[in-house]
Design a protein around this motif. Structure first.
Motif, PDB file in Angstrom:
ATOM      1  N   VAL A  33       0.834  -1.199   0.000  1.00  0.00           N
ATOM      2  CA  VAL A  33       0.000   0.000   0.000  1.00  0.00           C
ATOM      3  C   VAL A  33       0.872   1.255   0.000  1.00  0.00           C
ATOM      4  N   GLY A  34       1.949   1.249   0.787  1.00  0.00           N
ATOM      5  CA  GLY A  34       2.851   2.397   0.829  1.00  0.00           C
ATOM      6  C   GLY A  34       3.532   2.649  -0.510  1.00  0.00           C
ATOM      7  N   ALA A  35       4.015   1.595  -1.151  1.00  0.00           N
ATOM      8  CA  ALA A  35       4.678   1.754  -2.451  1.00  0.00           C
ATOM      9  C   ALA A  35       3.684   2.215  -3.518  1.00  0.00           C
ATOM     10  N   GLY A  36       2.491   1.648  -3.488  1.00  0.00           N
ATOM     11  CA  GLY A  36       1.464   2.061  -4.450  1.00  0.00           C
ATOM     12  C   GLY A  36       1.045   3.503  -4.263  1.00  0.00           C
ATOM     13  N   SER A  37       0.903   3.915  -3.018  1.00  0.00           N
ATOM     14  CA  SER A  37       0.540   5.309  -2.732  1.00  0.00           C
ATOM     15  C   SER A  37       1.628   6.268  -3.192  1.00  0.00           C
ATOM     16  N   ALA A  38       2.877   5.941  -2.916  1.00  0.00           N
ATOM     17  CA  ALA A  38       3.982   6.793  -3.355  1.00  0.00           C
ATOM     18  C   ALA A  38       4.028   6.883  -4.880  1.00  0.00           C
ATOM     19  N   PHE A  39       3.794   5.767  -5.564  1.00  0.00           N
ATOM     20  CA  PHE A  39       3.784   5.777  -7.026  1.00  0.00           C
ATOM     21  C   PHE A  39       2.663   6.661  -7.557  1.00  0.00           C
ATOM     22  N   LEU A  40       1.452   6.482  -7.015  1.00  0.00           N
ATOM     23  CA  LEU A  40       0.319   7.277  -7.504  1.00  0.00           C
ATOM     24  C   LEU A  40       0.502   8.763  -7.222  1.00  0.00           C
ATOM     25  N   LEU A  41       1.022   9.104  -6.048  1.00  0.00           N
ATOM     26  CA  LEU A  41       1.271  10.516  -5.753  1.00  0.00           C
ATOM     27  C   LEU A  41       2.338  11.092  -6.682  1.00  0.00           C
ATOM     28  N   GLY A  42       3.353  10.316  -6.962  1.00  0.00           N
ATOM     29  CA  GLY A  42       4.396  10.775  -7.878  1.00  0.00           C
ATOM     30  C   GLY A  42       3.897  10.937  -9.300  1.00  0.00           C
ATOM     31  N   ARG A  43       2.991  10.066  -9.722  1.00  0.00           N
ATOM     32  CA  ARG A  43       2.463  10.146 -11.085  1.00  0.00           C
ATOM     33  C   ARG A  43       1.434  11.254 -11.262  1.00  0.00           C
ATOM     34  N   THR A  44       0.746  11.630 -10.200  1.00  0.00           N
ATOM     35  CA  THR A  44      -0.320  12.624 -10.331  1.00  0.00           C
ATOM     36  C   THR A  44       0.131  13.986  -9.805  1.00  0.00           C
ATOM     37  N   ILE A  45       0.169  14.140  -8.524  1.00  0.00           N
ATOM     38  CA  ILE A  45       0.463  15.438  -7.906  1.00  0.00           C
ATOM     39  C   ILE A  45       1.934  15.820  -8.085  1.00  0.00           C
ATOM     40  N   GLY A  46       2.829  14.898  -7.852  1.00  0.00           N
ATOM     41  CA  GLY A  46       4.250  15.204  -7.887  1.00  0.00           C
ATOM     42  C   GLY A  46       4.812  15.406  -9.274  1.00  0.00           C
ATOM     43  N   ARG A  47       4.167  14.872 -10.296  1.00  0.00           N
ATOM     44  CA  ARG A  47       4.707  14.952 -11.652  1.00  0.00           C
ATOM     45  C   ARG A  47       4.791  16.384 -12.144  1.00  0.00           C
ATOM     46  N   SER A  48       3.744  17.160 -11.956  1.00  0.00           N
ATOM     47  CA  SER A  48       3.759  18.551 -12.428  1.00  0.00           C
ATOM     48  C   SER A  48       4.795  19.382 -11.668  1.00  0.00           C
ATOM     49  N   PHE A  49       4.959  19.111 -10.377  1.00  0.00           N
ATOM     50  CA  PHE A  49       5.941  19.838  -9.579  1.00  0.00           C
ATOM     51  C   PHE A  49       7.362  19.553 -10.061  1.00  0.00           C
ATOM     52  N   VAL A  50       7.671  18.278 -10.256  1.00  0.00           N
ATOM     53  CA  VAL A  50       9.019  17.903 -10.710  1.00  0.00           C
ATOM     54  C   VAL A  50       9.271  18.411 -12.123  1.00  0.00           C
ATOM     55  N   THR A  51       8.280  18.322 -12.993  1.00  0.00           N
ATOM     56  CA  THR A  51       8.432  18.810 -14.366  1.00  0.00           C
ATOM     57  C   THR A  51       8.699  20.305 -14.387  1.00  0.00           C
ATOM     58  N   SER A  52       8.005  21.061 -13.551  1.00  0.00           N
ATOM     59  CA  SER A  52       8.224  22.510 -13.512  1.00  0.00           C
ATOM     60  C   SER A  52       9.617  22.858 -13.001  1.00  0.00           C
ATOM     61  N   LYS A  53      10.155  22.078 -12.084  1.00  0.00           N
ATOM     62  CA  LYS A  53      11.493  22.340 -11.547  1.00  0.00           C
ATOM     63  C   LYS A  53      12.603  21.953 -12.528  1.00  0.00           C
TER      64      LYS A  53
END
Length: 144
Positions: A33-53
């Protein structure tokens, strides 16, 4: 090193608190569950943040384009290479530790050759209880 110690401590704690079968299942579910949650957060919310940086760095754009074109091959080849490198490193470290332990304990042959080991086993082990190994203190002559 520190990032690996914490999950291991949680896994050992889960095994100790809940016993072997329940602790294993709870730890497995929690890790998944922890790995899946981290993956989903990285693919959705975190992706735009990392792309902008990273948009100002052409090296990262080139890597992103290469992954988009043939990402599966890059993940498979990279994973295989990393597996081989880690296997070689772990083997070297384990061999060095084994050689050091054998050098420190030159009299290991006399302990291994003794017909009677100093460990006293209790009757039937309960898998729902923590693992405890007791050493019989009455057999101290094996240290000589």
């Amino acid at each position: 090193m520190e990032s690996y110690v914490t999950p291991v401590l949680f896994q050992l704690g889960g095994g100790y608190l809940f016993g072997l079968p329940v602790g294993f299942v709870a730890d497995s579910i929690g890790a998944t569950v922890g790995a899946g949650s981290a993956f989903l957060l990285g693919r959705t919310i975190g992706r735009s943040f990392v792309t902008s940086k990273l948009k100002d760095y052409p090296q990262f754009r080139a890597i992103a384009i290469a992954i988009q074109r043939s990402g599966f091959k890059a993940m498979i080849i990279g994973g295989f290479v990393m597996s081989v490198v880690l296997l070689v490193c772990v083997t070297k470290v384990a061999k060095a530790a084994l050689d050091k332990a054998l050098a420190e304990n030159e009299n290991i042959d006399s302990i291994v050759a003794s017909p009677e080991l100093p460990i006293v086993a209790e009757t039937m082990a309960d898998l729902h209880q923590p693992l405890v190994i007791k050493i019989d203190p009455s057999q101290e002559d094996h240290v000589k």
